[in-house]
Scaffold this active site. Structure first.
Site, PDB file in Angstrom:
ATOM      1  N   GLY A  59      -2.977 -12.125   6.150  1.00 23.18           N
ATOM      2  CA  GLY A  59      -3.179 -11.011   5.588  1.00 23.18           C
ATOM      3  C   GLY A  59      -3.687 -11.227   3.756  1.00 23.18           C
ATOM      4  N   LYS A  79       4.555 -19.568   5.332  1.00 24.01           N
ATOM      5  CA  LYS A  79       3.948 -18.844   4.720  1.00 24.01           C
ATOM      6  C   LYS A  79       3.005 -19.658   3.505  1.00 24.01           C
ATOM      7  CE  LYS A  79       3.098 -14.493   2.284  1.00 24.01           C
ATOM      8  NZ  LYS A  79       3.553 -13.103   1.831  1.00 24.01           N
ATOM      9  N   ASP A 167       6.533  -2.198   2.523  1.00 15.18           N
ATOM     10  CA  ASP A 167       5.482  -2.413   3.644  1.00 15.18           C
ATOM     11  C   ASP A 167       6.271  -2.393   5.128  1.00 15.18           C
ATOM     12  OD1 ASP A 167       3.138  -2.545   4.716  1.00 15.18           O
ATOM     13  OD2 ASP A 167       2.751  -4.737   4.672  1.00 15.18           O
TER      14      ASP A 167
END
Length: 464
Positions: A59, A79, A167
């Site tokens: 993303g 991540k 989000d």
């Protein structure tokens, strides 16, 4: 992305050196979310510690990998920030968010640091299906309420830690497949931000996901971060669950923005009034009209009674529908038109009721006390027995809300089974997302378009 597990430690401020590695934070013996024996896709361990196994998502802030932690002997979510978005302050904010929230359904920090010039964060990995993966059509009102309460649990922890997630959407809700109502994990704190703080250091543009963003986040100068931003997003998720359609969806992103800013009325249709009223309040264009935070939403959901959500008579049903599959019958079989004397009663559970429809379809229904794996297994097993005996038919099996009183069943479960009557092929049992989720512990479930299918023969998992 797939999720990550709970944080330990309560520090809310950003670390002085945001890329300095930290000590492992979660118990090494926690095996519930770890999966061993996966084949690596990279030879050299990243940061001399992580063997990359599978990229789970990519993303705006970076990419998330399933990775084997060589120090802990477990699989984690890793991540890694991309070079174009490698502002160390953004990395520090996410590390601080992971440290701030202590909840089993919210990401947990395992390690963080910098390697090869790239900032990274390692988190314990949640396995499960996202809500997006199982949401194919509307859920029943009681299922929507149960799901809303399940989401409010981890989201409330985020809000009580002084953060706004920013989000909340179906892709970031990971469901435990062992029952309904499910346990929900809220993942990806990459955009989390302190409540009351102005827009943070990320590059300009919209922060979040169109269709779930509140009007405030779409304006050039948004106000300080507020938990009611997440309440709006959760309201959009619940509206999508209740109707089967995202409320502000449109082909043109500009139309999505316009509908959100203008506060277009939500098409909630047959959603019961108490639930519809709450969803409309959550998605109000006026910040002050929304519930204060996730805990306030949970309080209002708890206040909605079962009677207010159920069809007349209330309750839950397991429904099986057989439908003639003209032109698709296996060799040596003939599609049949069911009548009252067609089906062998020995194939039906003792508490089942069976009726024929005018088009030759055959419907079986049973009252069930709970929407759980046992109820789903009963429906699927009944459909499999019938499919084995009558191979020239299409079959669907659904559990959901409904009224078993009277000569015919009524309610969401029957509607869902009827909607699936032409979905599967011969030799398959088609089902909806909730039933598939519940049945997945015992049967091999495969997604296909907007529904799920279960092979009618040899599909039960080993040990069931």
């Amino acid at each position: 992305p797939r999720g990550v597990a709970r944080a330990r430690g309560g520090a809310r401020g950003a670390p002085r050196d945001p890329c300095r590695p930290c000590a492992p934070a979660a118990a090494p013996g926690d095996q519930r979310r770890a999966h061993r024996g996966l084949s690596p896709v990279r030879d050299a361990p990243f940061a001399d510690r992580y063997t990359l196994l599978e990229r789970l998502s990519a993303g705006a802030t970076g990419e998330v990998w399933r990775a084997h932690d060589l120090h802990r002997g477990e699989v984690v979510a890793l991540k890694r920030w991309t070079e174009v978005n490698a502002d160390p302050r953004r990395h520090a904010f996410e590390v601080a968010a992971l440290q701030a929230v202590q909840h089993p359904g919210v990401p947990s920090l395992v390690d963080h640091g910098r390697a090869l010039g790239i900032c990274y964060v390692a988190m314990t990995l949640f396995e499960g299906a996202t809500l997006r993966a199982v949401l194919h059509g509307p859920l029943s009102p009681t299922e929507v309420r149960a799901l809303g309460l399940a989401v409010c649990d981890p989201l409330g922890a985020v809000h009580r830690a002084g953060l706004v997630h920013r989000d909340v959407k179906p892709e970031h809700l990971v469901l435990d497949t062992r029952g309904w109502p499910p346990r929900v994990s809220l993942v990806d704190l990459g955009l989390a931000h302190p409540q009351g703080a102005p827009r943070e250091v990320t590059a300009g543009g919209v922060v979040g996901s169109l269709g779930y963003l509140p009007p405030e986040q779409l304006r050039p100068a948004p106000p300080p971060a507020d938990p009611r931003w997440d309440v709006f997003s959760l309201g959009c998720v619940l509206a999508e669950c209740a109707t089967g359609t995202a409320p502000f969806t449109a082909a043109d992103p500009r139309a999505v923005v316009a509908r959100t800013l203008l506060g277009a009325p939500l098409p909630l249709g047959r959603v019961p009034a108490p639930l519809a009223s709450l969803i409309r309040a959550m998605t109000s264009p006026r910040l002050e009209d929304r519930p204060a935070d996730a805990d306030a939403v949970a309080h209002r959901l708890h206040a909605i009674s079962d009677a207010a959500l159920s069809v007349a008579g209330g309750g839950h049903l397991a429904v099986v529908l057989g439908h003639p599959a003209s032109g698709e019958a296996p060799s040596g079989t003939t599609p049949m038109m069911f009548d009252g004397a067609t089906v062998d009663p020995a194939l039906l559970p003792g508490d089942a009721t069976a009726r024929t429809l005018g088009d030759g379809s055959f419907v079986v229904w049973m009252a069930v006390t709970r929407l759980d794996a046992t109820a789903a297994a009963r429906a699927v097993q009944c459909a499999m027995l019938l499919a084995a005996r009558y191979p020239g038919q299409r079959w669907s099996a659904v559990v959901g809300d409904g009224d078993a009183r009277g000569p015919w069943p009524r309610g969401q479960a029957l509607d869902a089974a009827l909607a699936l009557r032409d979905a599967g092929g011969v030799g398959e049992v088609s089902t909806d997302g909730v039933t598939a989720l519940l049945a997945s512990e015992r049967f091999a479930v495969t997604p296909r378009g907007a529904h799920f299918v279960i092979p009618a023969r040899g599909s039960q998992s080993a040990g069931t």
